[in-house]
Design a protein around this motif. Structure first.
Motif, PDB file in Angstrom:
ATOM      1  N   SER A  43       0.817  -1.220   0.000  1.00  0.00           N
ATOM      2  CA  SER A  43       0.000   0.000   0.000  1.00  0.00           C
ATOM      3  C   SER A  43       0.848   1.266   0.000  1.00  0.00           C
ATOM      4  O   SER A  43       0.563   2.211  -0.735  1.00  0.00           O
ATOM      5  CB  SER A  43      -0.929   0.026   1.213  1.00  0.00           C
ATOM      6  OG  SER A  43      -1.776  -1.094   1.210  1.00  0.00           O
ATOM      7  N   LEU A  44       1.865   1.301   0.844  1.00  0.00           N
ATOM      8  CA  LEU A  44       2.759   2.452   0.965  1.00  0.00           C
ATOM      9  C   LEU A  44       4.195   1.957   0.958  1.00  0.00           C
ATOM     10  O   LEU A  44       4.501   0.934   1.590  1.00  0.00           O
ATOM     11  CB  LEU A  44       2.494   3.217   2.263  1.00  0.00           C
ATOM     12  CG  LEU A  44       1.081   3.765   2.448  1.00  0.00           C
ATOM     13  CD1 LEU A  44       0.898   4.288   3.869  1.00  0.00           C
ATOM     14  CD2 LEU A  44       0.782   4.845   1.435  1.00  0.00           C
ATOM     15  N   ASN A  45       5.054   2.693   0.287  1.00  0.00           N
ATOM     16  CA  ASN A  45       6.457   2.292   0.185  1.00  0.00           C
ATOM     17  C   ASN A  45       7.353   3.227   0.977  1.00  0.00           C
ATOM     18  O   ASN A  45       7.000   4.378   1.231  1.00  0.00           O
ATOM     19  CB  ASN A  45       6.887   2.287  -1.286  1.00  0.00           C
ATOM     20  CG  ASN A  45       6.100   1.272  -2.086  1.00  0.00           C
ATOM     21  OD1 ASN A  45       6.018   0.110  -1.715  1.00  0.00           O
ATOM     22  ND2 ASN A  45       5.501   1.717  -3.172  1.00  0.00           N
ATOM     23  N   ALA A  46       8.519   2.725   1.326  1.00  0.00           N
ATOM     24  CA  ALA A  46       9.502   3.519   2.064  1.00  0.00           C
ATOM     25  C   ALA A  46       9.795   4.810   1.306  1.00  0.00           C
ATOM     26  O   ALA A  46       9.848   4.828   0.075  1.00  0.00           O
ATOM     27  CB  ALA A  46      10.781   2.718   2.266  1.00  0.00           C
ATOM     28  N   ASN A  47       9.948   5.878   2.067  1.00  0.00           N
ATOM     29  CA  ASN A  47      10.299   7.211   1.575  1.00  0.00           C
ATOM     30  C   ASN A  47       9.185   7.929   0.815  1.00  0.00           C
ATOM     31  O   ASN A  47       9.421   9.007   0.283  1.00  0.00           O
ATOM     32  CB  ASN A  47      11.583   7.177   0.739  1.00  0.00           C
ATOM     33  CG  ASN A  47      12.747   6.681   1.562  1.00  0.00           C
ATOM     34  OD1 ASN A  47      12.913   7.074   2.716  1.00  0.00           O
ATOM     35  ND2 ASN A  47      13.528   5.786   1.000  1.00  0.00           N
ATOM     36  N   GLN A  48       7.989   7.368   0.787  1.00  0.00           N
ATOM     37  CA  GLN A  48       6.864   8.129   0.250  1.00  0.00           C
ATOM     38  C   GLN A  48       6.434   9.128   1.321  1.00  0.00           C
ATOM     39  O   GLN A  48       6.598   8.889   2.519  1.00  0.00           O
ATOM     40  CB  GLN A  48       5.683   7.217  -0.087  1.00  0.00           C
ATOM     41  CG  GLN A  48       5.869   6.414  -1.346  1.00  0.00           C
ATOM     42  CD  GLN A  48       4.631   5.592  -1.676  1.00  0.00           C
ATOM     43  OE1 GLN A  48       3.994   5.017  -0.797  1.00  0.00           O
ATOM     44  NE2 GLN A  48       4.311   5.519  -2.951  1.00  0.00           N
ATOM     45  N   TYR A  49       5.858  10.229   0.862  1.00  0.00           N
ATOM     46  CA  TYR A  49       5.319  11.223   1.776  1.00  0.00           C
ATOM     47  C   TYR A  49       3.804  11.184   1.705  1.00  0.00           C
ATOM     48  O   TYR A  49       3.230  11.142   0.620  1.00  0.00           O
ATOM     49  CB  TYR A  49       5.814  12.628   1.419  1.00  0.00           C
ATOM     50  CG  TYR A  49       7.239  12.874   1.850  1.00  0.00           C
ATOM     51  CD1 TYR A  49       7.516  13.485   3.060  1.00  0.00           C
ATOM     52  CD2 TYR A  49       8.294  12.470   1.045  1.00  0.00           C
ATOM     53  CE1 TYR A  49       8.828  13.706   3.464  1.00  0.00           C
ATOM     54  CE2 TYR A  49       9.605  12.687   1.433  1.00  0.00           C
ATOM     55  CZ  TYR A  49       9.864  13.305   2.648  1.00  0.00           C
ATOM     56  OH  TYR A  49      11.158  13.515   3.039  1.00  0.00           O
ATOM     57  N   VAL A  50       3.177  11.182   2.879  1.00  0.00           N
ATOM     58  CA  VAL A  50       1.720  11.146   2.949  1.00  0.00           C
ATOM     59  C   VAL A  50       1.220  12.360   3.728  1.00  0.00           C
ATOM     60  O   VAL A  50       1.919  12.903   4.578  1.00  0.00           O
ATOM     61  CB  VAL A  50       1.199   9.831   3.595  1.00  0.00           C
ATOM     62  CG1 VAL A  50       1.572   8.633   2.758  1.00  0.00           C
ATOM     63  CG2 VAL A  50       1.692   9.665   5.007  1.00  0.00           C
ATOM     64  N   ALA A 158      -4.089   8.958   7.620  1.00  0.00           N
ATOM     65  CA  ALA A 158      -3.342   9.140   6.379  1.00  0.00           C
ATOM     66  C   ALA A 158      -4.338   9.139   5.219  1.00  0.00           C
ATOM     67  O   ALA A 158      -5.122   8.199   5.079  1.00  0.00           O
ATOM     68  CB  ALA A 158      -2.313   8.030   6.209  1.00  0.00           C
ATOM     69  N   VAL A 159      -4.328  10.190   4.419  1.00  0.00           N
ATOM     70  CA  VAL A 159      -5.342  10.314   3.364  1.00  0.00           C
ATOM     71  C   VAL A 159      -4.778  10.366   1.950  1.00  0.00           C
ATOM     72  O   VAL A 159      -5.476  10.002   1.007  1.00  0.00           O
ATOM     73  CB  VAL A 159      -6.258  11.534   3.587  1.00  0.00           C
ATOM     74  CG1 VAL A 159      -7.123  11.346   4.816  1.00  0.00           C
ATOM     75  CG2 VAL A 159      -5.469  12.817   3.671  1.00  0.00           C
ATOM     76  N   LEU A 160      -3.527  10.778   1.794  1.00  0.00           N
ATOM     77  CA  LEU A 160      -3.026  11.023   0.448  1.00  0.00           C
ATOM     78  C   LEU A 160      -1.523  10.805   0.378  1.00  0.00           C
ATOM     79  O   LEU A 160      -0.787  11.309   1.216  1.00  0.00           O
ATOM     80  CB  LEU A 160      -3.351  12.475   0.067  1.00  0.00           C
ATOM     81  CG  LEU A 160      -2.829  13.010  -1.239  1.00  0.00           C
ATOM     82  CD1 LEU A 160      -3.631  12.434  -2.410  1.00  0.00           C
ATOM     83  CD2 LEU A 160      -2.917  14.540  -1.268  1.00  0.00           C
ATOM     84  N   VAL A 161      -1.083  10.054  -0.628  1.00  0.00           N
ATOM     85  CA  VAL A 161       0.341   9.993  -0.958  1.00  0.00           C
ATOM     86  C   VAL A 161       0.590  11.124  -1.945  1.00  0.00           C
ATOM     87  O   VAL A 161      -0.065  11.194  -2.977  1.00  0.00           O
ATOM     88  CB  VAL A 161       0.726   8.639  -1.615  1.00  0.00           C
ATOM     89  CG1 VAL A 161       2.181   8.654  -2.078  1.00  0.00           C
ATOM     90  CG2 VAL A 161       0.471   7.479  -0.671  1.00  0.00           C
ATOM     91  N   TYR A 162       1.501  12.039  -1.610  1.00  0.00           N
ATOM     92  CA  TYR A 162       1.741  13.170  -2.500  1.00  0.00           C
ATOM     93  C   TYR A 162       3.156  13.207  -3.063  1.00  0.00           C
ATOM     94  O   TYR A 162       3.451  13.991  -3.970  1.00  0.00           O
ATOM     95  CB  TYR A 162       1.387  14.495  -1.817  1.00  0.00           C
ATOM     96  CG  TYR A 162       2.332  14.897  -0.715  1.00  0.00           C
ATOM     97  CD1 TYR A 162       3.448  15.684  -0.971  1.00  0.00           C
ATOM     98  CD2 TYR A 162       2.103  14.493   0.594  1.00  0.00           C
ATOM     99  CE1 TYR A 162       4.309  16.050   0.027  1.00  0.00           C
ATOM    100  CE2 TYR A 162       2.951  14.861   1.604  1.00  0.00           C
ATOM    101  CZ  TYR A 162       4.064  15.641   1.319  1.00  0.00           C
ATOM    102  OH  TYR A 162       4.922  15.997   2.323  1.00  0.00           O
ATOM    103  N   TRP A 163       4.045  12.347  -2.560  1.00  0.00           N
ATOM    104  CA  TRP A 163       5.405  12.313  -3.088  1.00  0.00           C
ATOM    105  C   TRP A 163       5.939  10.909  -3.013  1.00  0.00           C
ATOM    106  O   TRP A 163       5.749  10.265  -1.997  1.00  0.00           O
ATOM    107  CB  TRP A 163       6.305  13.269  -2.294  1.00  0.00           C
ATOM    108  CG  TRP A 163       7.616  13.473  -2.969  1.00  0.00           C
ATOM    109  CD1 TRP A 163       8.782  12.820  -2.716  1.00  0.00           C
ATOM    110  CD2 TRP A 163       7.875  14.384  -4.025  1.00  0.00           C
ATOM    111  NE1 TRP A 163       9.748  13.257  -3.538  1.00  0.00           N
ATOM    112  CE2 TRP A 163       9.225  14.231  -4.366  1.00  0.00           C
ATOM    113  CE3 TRP A 163       7.100  15.304  -4.727  1.00  0.00           C
ATOM    114  CZ2 TRP A 163       9.825  14.972  -5.381  1.00  0.00           C
ATOM    115  CZ3 TRP A 163       7.692  16.035  -5.722  1.00  0.00           C
ATOM    116  CH2 TRP A 163       9.048  15.869  -6.037  1.00  0.00           C
ATOM    117  N   PRO A 164       6.560  10.423  -4.068  1.00  0.00           N
ATOM    118  CA  PRO A 164       6.842  11.100  -5.320  1.00  0.00           C
ATOM    119  C   PRO A 164       5.572  11.343  -6.133  1.00  0.00           C
ATOM    120  O   PRO A 164       4.585  10.618  -6.001  1.00  0.00           O
ATOM    121  CB  PRO A 164       7.796  10.160  -6.054  1.00  0.00           C
ATOM    122  CG  PRO A 164       7.595   8.827  -5.430  1.00  0.00           C
ATOM    123  CD  PRO A 164       7.093   9.060  -4.040  1.00  0.00           C
ATOM    124  N   VAL A 165       5.620  12.361  -6.965  1.00  0.00           N
ATOM    125  CA  VAL A 165       4.448  12.807  -7.706  1.00  0.00           C
ATOM    126  C   VAL A 165       3.858  11.688  -8.563  1.00  0.00           C
ATOM    127  O   VAL A 165       2.644  11.556  -8.665  1.00  0.00           O
ATOM    128  CB  VAL A 165       4.793  14.045  -8.572  1.00  0.00           C
ATOM    129  CG1 VAL A 165       3.627  14.441  -9.445  1.00  0.00           C
ATOM    130  CG2 VAL A 165       5.221  15.198  -7.685  1.00  0.00           C
TER     131      VAL A 165
END
Length: 184
Positions: A43-50, A158-165
């Motif tokens: 679902s979420l990967n290391a170093n993503q920004y949420v 947590a609602v949104l992954v915004y980075w990386p674009v």
């Protein structure tokens, strides 16, 4: 001559004050969080920004499937991100490959990396507490090891992954997985 200059200074001060006010108001409502490690893959990967909604639970209680950021109960200086599986009053049962909530087997194929649990156990979630699991069960340090997250430790949803674009996405709560799980 002096009047235009004082007018400019006053406008600059107003812009700075307004900018700071807006910044602090936004920080009261939202926060960013960098995913550290692999415990929430795929679902979420290391170093993503949420983006974290810090006011999501003011008028509404957390729900099963919500991905939350919280202060780790054993060291509140450390923040974790996990998925809520059990609510206050729920009974959570696991065996080596399955999870049940209130005697309903969860079909978690949509969001977990592998159906792996190190042991079989049953938890009765106390009032004001939440049972959380990482989506990457083989490597996640979660409620299976240290029990519950107090509501007071929850920073937000947590609602949104915004980075990386190129990975921009709303975070899926997989509410269909938890449909039919009643309260106990």
């Amino acid at each position: 001559m002096k009047q235009p200059r004082s007018h400019l200074v006053r406008e600059l001060v107003e812009i700075i004050v307004l900018t700071l006010l807006i910044f602090f108001l936004i920080r009261l409502v939202v926060q960013t969080y960098q995913v550290d490690g692999q415990s929430m893959e795929p679902s979420l990967n290391a170093n993503q920004y949420v983006l974290i909604n810090k006011v999501a639970y003011i008028f509404k209680a957390p729900e099963r499937g919500d991905v939350i950021v919280f202060h780790y109960p054993r060291d509140p200086r450390v923040d974790y991100i996990k998925r809520i599986i059990g609510l206050p009053g729920d009974t959570v049962r696991i065996d080596s490959t399955h999870v049940w909530v209130n005697d309903k087997l969860l079909d978690e194929k949509a969001y977990i990396s592998a159906p792996v649990n190190p042991f079989a156990k049953i938890w009765k979630v106390p009032p004001g507490q939440y049972f959380v699991l990482g989506d990457n069960r083989p490597v996640s340090d979660d409620s299976r090891y240290w029990d519950y997250v107090p509501k007071a430790n929850i920073i937000g949803k947590a609602v949104l992954v915004y980075w990386p674009v190129n990975k921009w996405q709303f975070i899926n709560t997989h509410s269909d997985t938890f449909a039919g799980v009643g309260n106990q």
